[in-house]
Design an enzyme around this catalytic site. Structure first.
Site, PDB file in Angstrom:
ATOM      1  CD  GLU A   1      -2.321   2.032   1.151  1.00  0.00           C
ATOM      2  OE1 GLU A   1      -3.387   1.481   0.814  1.00  0.00           O
ATOM      3  OE2 GLU A   1      -2.068   3.241   0.912  1.00  0.00           O
TER       4      GLU A   1
ATOM      5  CB  SER B   1      -0.607   5.483   2.750  1.00  0.00           C
ATOM      6  OG  SER B   1      -1.229   4.371   3.334  1.00  0.00           O
ATOM      7  CB  SER B   2       2.077   0.950   4.141  1.00  0.00           C
ATOM      8  OG  SER B   2       3.034   0.031   4.600  1.00  0.00           O
ATOM      9  CB  THR B   3       6.266   3.593   7.201  1.00  0.00           C
ATOM     10  OG1 THR B   3       5.466   2.889   8.168  1.00  0.00           O
ATOM     11  CG2 THR B   3       5.938   5.074   7.276  1.00  0.00           C
TER      12      THR B   3
ATOM     13  CB  SER C   1       4.493  -0.851   1.883  1.00  0.00           C
ATOM     14  OG  SER C   1       3.356  -1.515   2.384  1.00  0.00           O
TER      15      SER C   1
END
EC number: 5.99.1.4
Lengths: 201, 201
Positions: B13, B15-17, B19
């Site tokens: 995703e 917005s995911s750090t 990731s």
């Protein structure tokens, strides 16, 4: 001039599945790495409450809970630890935490800690049950009645409460947690990072 | 008789750090391990909503959020990825996810994915900003206007929505997640476990 050797602080909670993983391997990992560590029992309940949670996140978020049990199954297999999913989760680890706090300097306490987790996560035992605790204490050559009585002293209860407050002040929000050179590392999967960080400075 | 080679599914995703950590290293890790993987963009927002969360858990639980930023700082340093904490978190990754979904078979998409994360987590750029997206697409030799238009087609929006539904059905509750031989592994720190599991069967 002597330089104080850095110590890894290992913060664990008896109701926590991932704490079991670290309890099961921290001694051998630290010995291999030539690192000293200290056992830091604390209570997650008050810390979860501070965060607005009245239950384990694994119960609040069922998808996360379902995953956790399979992950723990895989990880215990990998680490060679016995595992069986308990019927009730989380168990109340207060009594075990008080005993550990009161007898932290005793040679039998490490075995006590690991055996509590094994009872909980491989034998479906309620670790808040006085008979279960007494049986374990007796098997370790201790006077169970005396140990339980001393662990319920006002001073010892206060000590565990203060340890939990200290955990909160350190920024701890889950278990297991490690403090290495003043830095927080969260989760069994950060044990190696914490040790690396401790060795670096 | 030919045996189909197992593939690792990498669900991420924008917005995911965490990731970002996996996006930054999955290609080299998989190449080293001789594993094929597929990119699976999806949206965490609807999945968090299903769990009763209307914001990132890192905002809902500030102690966890504070820890996460320091953890990401340490991990990006370890993995050799640029990092600077963004002023706003989370960013809206919808447009980037739609572009990725529409152009997944294009040779430039892997660079696009990594560069989006770098803009977001090392240059404080709003990745939902059309100019920022256009600049990146143009720098990759693409016709930005055309790419953006195609990514907003009804069919493509529907495709991303279906991917997100599939993620939910697979039990995915966070990002990054990996599916190896039908089993879910959650978190950048489980990439190695997922690969091991894929190879074992």
């Amino acid at each position: 001039m002597s330089v104080a050797k850095s110590i890894l602080s290992f913060w664990f909670e008896f109701s926590s599945t991932y704490s079991y993983l670290s309890v099961g391997r921290i001694k051998s990992v630290c010995e291999k790495e030539g690192i000293e560590f200290e056992w830091k029992p604390f209570l997650l309940g008050p810390i979860f409450k501070e965060q607005g949670m009245s239950d384990s996140p694994f119960n609040i978020y069922p998808a996360k809970g379902k995953y956790m049990w399979r992950d723990i199954e895989r990880k215990t297999e990998k680490y060679g630890l016995p595992f069986r999913k308990p019927d009730i989760f989380p168990r109340n680890g207060l009594k075990a935490a008080r005993i550990t706090t009161a007898f932290l300097d005793q040679p039998w306490i490490e075995t006590f800690i690991l055996e509590i987790y094994k009872l909980e996560f491989s034998q479906n035992v309620d670790i808040s049950d006085k008979t279960a605790l007494s049986d374990l204490l007796n098997s370790l050559g201790q006077n169970a009645e005396e140990v339980l009585l001393l662990s319920e002293s006002t001073e010892n209860k206060e000590l565990l409460r203060k340890n939990t407050e200290e955990a909160s002040k350190l920024g701890i929000f889950g278990a297991p947690s490690f403090i290495a050179n003043g830095e927080l590392f969260w989760g069994d999967d950060r044990l190696e990072d914490a040790i690396e960080f401790l060795k670096r400075v």
